[in-house]
Design an enzyme around this catalytic site. Sequence first.
Site, short mmCIF file in Angstrom:
data_model
loop_
_atom_site.label_atom_id
_atom_site.label_comp_id
_atom_site.label_asym_id
_atom_site.label_seq_id
_atom_site.Cartn_x
_atom_site.Cartn_y
_atom_site.Cartn_z
N CYS A 126 67.63 49.21 53.74
CA CYS A 126 66.14 49.11 52.81
C CYS A 126 65.05 48.19 52.93
O CYS A 126 65.46 46.98 53.07
CB CYS A 126 67.06 48.65 51.66
SG CYS A 126 65.84 47.34 50.77
N CYS B 9 64.39 44.75 51.79
CA CYS B 9 65.67 44.04 52.08
C CYS B 9 65.17 43.42 52.99
O CYS B 9 65.61 42.28 53.63
CB CYS B 9 66.97 44.68 51.96
SG CYS B 9 67.29 44.97 50.55
#
Length: 527
Positions: free
Chosen positions: A42, A45
């Site tokens: 992600c 992230c």
Amino acid sequence: RAQATRLYSAEDPLTILTSDTLKETLRNSSSAWLIQFYSSWCGHCIQYSPTWKALAGDVKDWEQAIRIGVLDCAHENNFDVCKLFGIHFYPTFRYFKARSGTFDLGKTYRGPDRDLQTVRQLMVNFIQNHTREDWPVGCPPLESTRSENVLSLLGQKSEQYTAVIIEDEDSYVGREVILDLMVYEGLRVTRALSSDRALLEKLGVTTVPSAYLLHPNGSHSLMDMQKRLRFFFSSYLKLLPGVHRKQANAAHDPMHAGNGGPGAAEVWKEFDKSKVYMVDLESGLHYLLRVELASHPTLEGEELKTFKDFVTVVAKLFPGRPSVVKLLETLLEWLVSLPLERIPYDAILDLVNNKMRISGLFLSDQLQWVGCQGSLPELRGYPCSLWTLFHTLTVHAAQRPDALANTGLEEDPLAVLQTMRRYIGTFFGCQECGRHFEEMAKESLSQVRSLDQAVLWLWSKHNQVNSRLAGTLSEDPRFPKTQWPTPDLCPACHEERDGLHVWNEEHVLSFLKQHYAGASLKYASSP
Ligand code: FAD
């Protein structure tokens, strides 16, 4: 999976959890937890990971109250546990209370995940959500105290300091400072509210936040702060005499046994922490030439080249007494003039100990630590002097760019750091230290483009080491590992941005230049 290894590593000041460890870690944990369930694929992230690491570093000393963890849901071994915890989006932040005897899926918080200060304040709120029954073991009380509790202590002798942070009701500084100091002994921190007018009047407090200090001898005064910021309050308190980190007995640390050499710290000498003492630098050179090198009976190939470059850098940049500089220059001339590919260590020793002595050139015959004194013989000493030596050399290289002319090293802003790197990797007795240093060098040394950046690189890596070693057995309780220079040495070096402590690197650079090459250099061994 490769990405997963890169997002967080064992070097980061947080706990990497897995399906094997998560449930066991949370079950009846003595501290609360704040865990980021992330996915290494992600993008958000990935971008958020530096902030999460910075937060974890910022609250590292709060570990007994609340800890920071991460779990990578993209790792196939963790699929099941992420499913069990119902993690659907990344990142998901879950808070787990301390001492919950039953299985608990935690509480998701949906606060802004970018703002470090907000997350830190949420952490304080999370801790305060505990009841008396499940309060994290080892976490001091965070609620404000009443004026009578403070006033009754005034003038009383005690075994420890008491610091009272006086602040507005919505301020977090007091609670943050209490948590920052929870792993320190010799001091108790508490907070009082500015709405307590009687207290403010009695203590003479006119601005908040302020800190009032009650000394063990019964005296008391307002703390004189350059800036009323959490970092300034905490640093000031950590550096009070007799206040130190709780830790196990440092005498059992095998990595450092013998580093100080026999007799170090036998008689304590008063010294000034804001100075650099030549006697430490000379003792370091003595140890290096007469002890550390002695474990290499012959120098040849890369070892010999490393030693020659080391002697070159020191001979050209060391700001020592003329007789010591002359000794280093003579050693260098001798090394350069020898056509040999192998040099027996005994020949170097003979030159340093005997031949040069005849001409009045010699290094002190004994190890004598002043600024590098340790409270036990095995603490500080040689490694302290080696850091000091290399900071001194990087600063002198920046101050005198022509000093390395005609040595073959003059074009390279990295000359001192690369020489240090090779010296540490080849000769420094602490191999583990060498391995860590090499990792840091591999990661970022190539980004250094100028002599000033070289000074700052070494400073920042030394602070990284300080942060890793804080609270471990190699920390001398009398000399806590802090982010250096502390606010008392350089207030202008410290700033706060969005609630996070930041360095003003311009001021740090001028401070380092003044400290390692200016009036701070002391040739006498008394303060
Ligand atoms: P030191 O950290 O040795 O610092 C000496 C002096 O330098 C301080 O007193 C202060 O005046 C100044 N100073 C502090 N921080 C900075 C800074 N950021 N910039 C400029 N000046 C500063 N020990 C381990 O246990 N594990 C390791 O992995 C490890 N790695 C090491 C790597 C190297 C390259 C070296 C030289 C030493 C390493 N050590 C390691 C030893 C450890 O870093 C300390 O040197 C030792 O514990 C003694 O600490 P000290 O309190 O004397 O302060």
